[in-house]
Design a protein around this motif. Structure first.
Motif, mmCIF file in Angstrom:
data_model
loop_
_atom_site.group_PDB
_atom_site.id
_atom_site.type_symbol
_atom_site.label_atom_id
_atom_site.label_comp_id
_atom_site.label_asym_id
_atom_site.label_seq_id
_atom_site.Cartn_x
_atom_site.Cartn_y
_atom_site.Cartn_z
ATOM 1 N N ASN A 39 0.962 -1.390 -0.065
ATOM 2 C CA ASN A 39 -0.110 0.022 -0.177
ATOM 3 C C ASN A 39 0.780 1.382 0.155
ATOM 4 O O ASN A 39 1.712 1.423 0.877
ATOM 5 C CB ASN A 39 -0.876 -0.065 1.280
ATOM 6 C CG ASN A 39 -1.862 1.315 1.250
ATOM 7 O OD1 ASN A 39 -1.968 1.910 0.193
ATOM 8 N ND2 ASN A 39 -2.368 1.307 2.509
ATOM 9 N N VAL A 40 0.597 2.054 -0.889
ATOM 10 C CA VAL A 40 1.347 3.410 -1.171
ATOM 11 C C VAL A 40 0.590 4.589 -0.501
ATOM 12 O O VAL A 40 1.412 5.581 -0.598
ATOM 13 C CB VAL A 40 1.934 3.546 -2.513
ATOM 14 C CG1 VAL A 40 2.825 2.637 -3.140
ATOM 15 C CG2 VAL A 40 0.529 3.969 -3.396
ATOM 16 N N LEU A 41 -0.539 4.260 -0.082
ATOM 17 C CA LEU A 41 -1.200 5.318 0.414
ATOM 18 C C LEU A 41 -1.308 5.698 1.820
ATOM 19 O O LEU A 41 -1.151 4.686 2.744
ATOM 20 C CB LEU A 41 -2.750 5.169 0.105
ATOM 21 C CG LEU A 41 -3.121 5.191 -1.355
ATOM 22 C CD1 LEU A 41 -4.633 4.632 -1.761
ATOM 23 C CD2 LEU A 41 -2.943 6.733 -1.912
ATOM 24 N N ARG A 42 -1.423 6.824 2.281
ATOM 25 C CA ARG A 42 -1.367 7.028 3.818
ATOM 26 C C ARG A 42 -3.023 6.846 4.415
ATOM 27 O O ARG A 42 -3.838 6.689 3.523
ATOM 28 C CB ARG A 42 -1.148 8.549 4.123
ATOM 29 C CG ARG A 42 0.182 9.045 3.854
ATOM 30 C CD ARG A 42 0.307 10.592 4.457
ATOM 31 N NE ARG A 42 1.889 10.852 4.327
ATOM 32 C CZ ARG A 42 2.707 10.620 5.112
ATOM 33 N NH1 ARG A 42 2.479 10.002 6.352
ATOM 34 N NH2 ARG A 42 3.871 11.203 4.858
ATOM 35 N N ASP A 43 -3.101 6.464 5.721
ATOM 36 C CA ASP A 43 -4.340 6.115 6.164
ATOM 37 C C ASP A 43 -5.289 7.431 5.956
ATOM 38 O O ASP A 43 -4.937 8.470 5.741
ATOM 39 C CB ASP A 43 -4.452 6.247 7.401
ATOM 40 C CG ASP A 43 -3.456 4.803 7.921
ATOM 41 O OD1 ASP A 43 -3.214 4.150 7.230
ATOM 42 O OD2 ASP A 43 -3.033 4.719 9.193
ATOM 43 N N ASN A 44 -6.784 7.058 5.615
ATOM 44 C CA ASN A 44 -7.698 7.989 5.107
ATOM 45 C C ASN A 44 -7.457 8.531 4.036
ATOM 46 O O ASN A 44 -7.986 9.734 3.883
ATOM 47 C CB ASN A 44 -7.904 8.869 6.481
ATOM 48 C CG ASN A 44 -8.058 8.149 7.620
ATOM 49 O OD1 ASN A 44 -8.839 7.239 7.601
ATOM 50 N ND2 ASN A 44 -7.514 8.444 8.835
ATOM 51 N N ALA A 45 -6.605 8.243 3.170
ATOM 52 C CA ALA A 45 -6.388 8.831 1.956
ATOM 53 C C ALA A 45 -7.605 8.781 0.997
ATOM 54 O O ALA A 45 -8.154 7.853 1.013
ATOM 55 C CB ALA A 45 -4.865 8.461 1.215
ATOM 56 N N ASP A 46 -7.833 9.784 0.255
ATOM 57 C CA ASP A 46 -9.152 9.840 -0.631
ATOM 58 C C ASP A 46 -8.637 9.313 -2.088
ATOM 59 O O ASP A 46 -9.184 9.783 -2.948
ATOM 60 C CB ASP A 46 -9.427 11.325 -0.794
ATOM 61 C CG ASP A 46 -11.108 11.564 -1.499
ATOM 62 O OD1 ASP A 46 -11.798 10.307 -1.367
ATOM 63 O OD2 ASP A 46 -11.565 12.538 -1.861
ATOM 64 N N SER A 436 1.871 1.473 -9.127
ATOM 65 C CA SER A 436 0.372 1.408 -8.773
ATOM 66 C C SER A 436 -0.471 2.295 -9.680
ATOM 67 O O SER A 436 0.191 3.495 -9.800
ATOM 68 C CB SER A 436 0.380 1.534 -7.267
ATOM 69 O OG SER A 436 1.187 0.708 -6.721
ATOM 70 N N ILE A 437 -1.492 1.991 -9.938
ATOM 71 C CA ILE A 437 -2.728 3.038 -10.274
ATOM 72 C C ILE A 437 -3.540 3.251 -9.205
ATOM 73 O O ILE A 437 -4.126 2.291 -8.767
ATOM 74 C CB ILE A 437 -3.161 2.626 -11.429
ATOM 75 C CG1 ILE A 437 -2.220 2.257 -12.828
ATOM 76 C CG2 ILE A 437 -4.220 3.395 -12.194
ATOM 77 C CD1 ILE A 437 -3.014 1.720 -13.850
ATOM 78 N N LEU A 438 -3.647 4.522 -8.858
ATOM 79 C CA LEU A 438 -4.595 4.770 -7.736
ATOM 80 C C LEU A 438 -5.914 5.614 -8.334
ATOM 81 O O LEU A 438 -5.619 6.418 -9.415
ATOM 82 C CB LEU A 438 -3.775 5.886 -6.767
ATOM 83 C CG LEU A 438 -2.633 5.465 -6.294
ATOM 84 C CD1 LEU A 438 -2.066 6.363 -5.400
ATOM 85 C CD2 LEU A 438 -2.656 4.230 -5.539
ATOM 86 N N LYS A 439 -6.934 5.600 -7.789
ATOM 87 C CA LYS A 439 -8.138 6.132 -8.198
ATOM 88 C C LYS A 439 -8.821 7.031 -7.167
ATOM 89 O O LYS A 439 -8.858 6.551 -6.135
ATOM 90 C CB LYS A 439 -9.194 5.189 -8.807
ATOM 91 C CG LYS A 439 -10.604 5.925 -9.056
ATOM 92 C CD LYS A 439 -11.482 4.746 -9.274
ATOM 93 C CE LYS A 439 -13.122 5.558 -9.602
ATOM 94 N NZ LYS A 439 -13.926 4.303 -9.750
ATOM 95 N N GLN A 440 -8.975 8.453 -7.699
ATOM 96 C CA GLN A 440 -9.810 9.135 -6.556
ATOM 97 C C GLN A 440 -11.236 8.455 -6.125
ATOM 98 O O GLN A 440 -11.660 8.048 -6.928
ATOM 99 C CB GLN A 440 -9.849 10.710 -7.144
ATOM 100 C CG GLN A 440 -10.495 11.700 -6.120
ATOM 101 C CD GLN A 440 -10.687 12.997 -6.814
ATOM 102 O OE1 GLN A 440 -10.621 13.204 -8.019
ATOM 103 N NE2 GLN A 440 -11.314 13.757 -6.018
ATOM 104 N N LYS A 441 -11.508 8.511 -4.843
ATOM 105 C CA LYS A 441 -12.749 7.971 -4.535
ATOM 106 C C LYS A 441 -13.789 8.761 -4.868
ATOM 107 O O LYS A 441 -13.539 10.102 -4.802
ATOM 108 C CB LYS A 441 -12.618 7.905 -2.987
ATOM 109 C CG LYS A 441 -11.530 6.385 -2.571
ATOM 110 C CD LYS A 441 -11.662 6.224 -1.047
ATOM 111 C CE LYS A 441 -10.795 5.056 -0.642
ATOM 112 N NZ LYS A 441 -10.679 5.035 0.864
#
Length: 441
Positions: A39-46, A436-441
């Protein structure tokens, strides 16, 4: 964050194309296999993970992202770039994937879709030939992927254009030769909503147009090379390029649309019908002026060039046109409706206030708004990365501030109201690189 620059195929390509500022290496989860994505995201990342991959790479190896698009509202198509060696010793390889956003699982490519193992089929053994990969992108909202490379043998050689991917050009042995194209530096290839155009200073536009409509059949074949040459548009005359200059053309088999800047400080829109490439001589193409707005070109004496970008609505009726001024490092943007012929100026000299012109990645929408990676906390936190939107109302945050835990952003893309982010980085203590590909929630 990633540098904004033209993709030039040279010995230095691998060292420069992915140059970026970045956070820490990716930290592996305790107990995980070195090849397991983390996981490359911080906690609670949108944002959320959509797709990940890893690979063993040498010290200077790296991932990148060519392009991303969405088809039928749920199929994410993308082509990522891999250089397992890095530096000047390895060529980048292009790999193509599709993911169902509903299930986050890969789906097969359509029959006939071209995969891209590397660029070696483009590379000439003649080191004196200059080369530039102008187009490596999807036709918007489709799974058609185009590549267009220009080579020049100079100083007395010929300029050639090679078209590859889900399109083919068979005229003149697959290239356009010196009878139609001159100096390498005077051209810029652009991919529009449907077709590719080639701009030649001061007053000529060439266009590759497909005989077969999108989206059937899948492989776009039978490309024709069309041409438009202009002496005047409304009250504006070219006068050897001193008064009028093309920026971009949205080209079709019939009525096409030309965007140009004028010396009397306007952006104008004209409609014209391109013709078959003439074998000899210059034949003027009639053009009708349909819209204009105030705009001051950046070149002082109407010399030099500006870099343009486009982004379209899903139906292609609305386009955001962006012009980057290298001298002032500012962006100007416009929105245009092809049905109502309404042209509006949106951004008037916007700067990447919280980022860096050299290292921020940028994205665009059809309304003329700009997005970019910058330092967190409105530019004050140099250790964090955030995404910002520039509109007529100024800067606003996209998603959560300082959303990225590890890695570096190598691509932003605004698609159907959401931001998609490609992030790459090396797992701590390993030679394993992750994309990684990330998508905005």
């Amino acid at each position: 964050m990633k540098k904004i620059q033209t993709f030039i195929i040279s010995a230095l390509l691998a060292a420069t194309f992915f140059s970026s500022c970045k956070k820490d290496e990716i930290e592996p989860d305790i107990g995980n296999n070195a090849y397991d994505p983390v996981n490359v995201l911080r906690d609670n990342a949108d944002f959320e993970h959509v797709w990940d991959t890893t690979m063993f790479m040498q010290t200077f190896g790296h991932y990148g992202m060519s392009d991303m698009t969405i088809e039928n509202d749920h199929l994410l198509h993308f082509v990522f770039i891999e250089n397992s060696i890095g530096g000047v010793n390895g060529y980048p390889s292009f790999y193509r994937k599709s993911v169902d956003l509903n299930t986050k699982k890969e789906v097969p490519l359509p029959p006939g879709a071209k995969q891209y193992p590397n660029l070696k089929n483009f590379i000439s053994t003649n080191g004196e030939i200059r080369q530039k990969l102008h187009v490596h992108a999807f036709r918007p909202y489709t799974n058609f992927y185009y590549m267009a490379l220009m080579t020049y043998g100079g100083p007395r050689g010929s300029t050639y254009i090679h078209v590859s991917g889900d399109a083919s050009y068979t005229g003149l042995g697959g290239v356009v030769g010196q009878t139609h194209l001159g100096s390498f530096e005077n051209y810029q290839l652009e991919l529009g909503y449907r077709n590719m155009s080639i701009y030649h200073y001061p007053n000529m536009v060439y266009s590759f147009v497909g005989l077969n409509p999108n989206p059937n059949p899948y492989l776009l074949t039978g490309l024709r090379l069309l041409w438009g040459g202009f002496l005047s548009i409304g009250p504006h005359t070219f006068n050897n390029g001193d008064n009028l200059r093309p920026l971009f053309s949205e080209t079709e088999l019939g009525k096409s649309t030309l965007f140009a800047t004028t010396k009397d400080n306007k952006l104008i829109v004209a409609e014209y019908t391109p013709t078959e490439l003439p074998e000899q001589g210059f034949v003027e193409t009639p053009a009708t002026l349909v819209a204009s707005v105030p705009y001051t070109p950046y070149y002082p004496n109407f010399t030099g060039t500006a870099k343009t970008y486009q982004h379209y609505s899903k139906d292609g009726k609305q386009m955001g046109l962006f012009v980057y001024h290298p001298d002032s490092k500012k962006y100007y943007s416009f929105s245009y409706n092809f049905q109502t012929k309404t042209l509006q100026k949106v951004l008037d000299g916007a700067s990447l206030s919280y980022g860096s012109e050299e290292e921020s990645d940028v994205a665009f929408d059809e309304q003329g708004n700009l997005y970019y990676t910058g330092y967190a906390n409105n530019g004050n936190n140099k250790e964090g990365i955030s995404i910002y939107k520039i509109s007529t109302g100024g800067h606003t945050l996209v998603g959560t501030d300082n959303f990225l835990k590890f890695g570096e952003v190598v691509k932003l893309k605004y698609l159907l109201g959401k931001m998609y982010v490609a992030v790459q980085g090396r797992k701590t203590g390993t030679q394993v690189q992750q994309l990684s590909i990330l998508k905005q929630k």
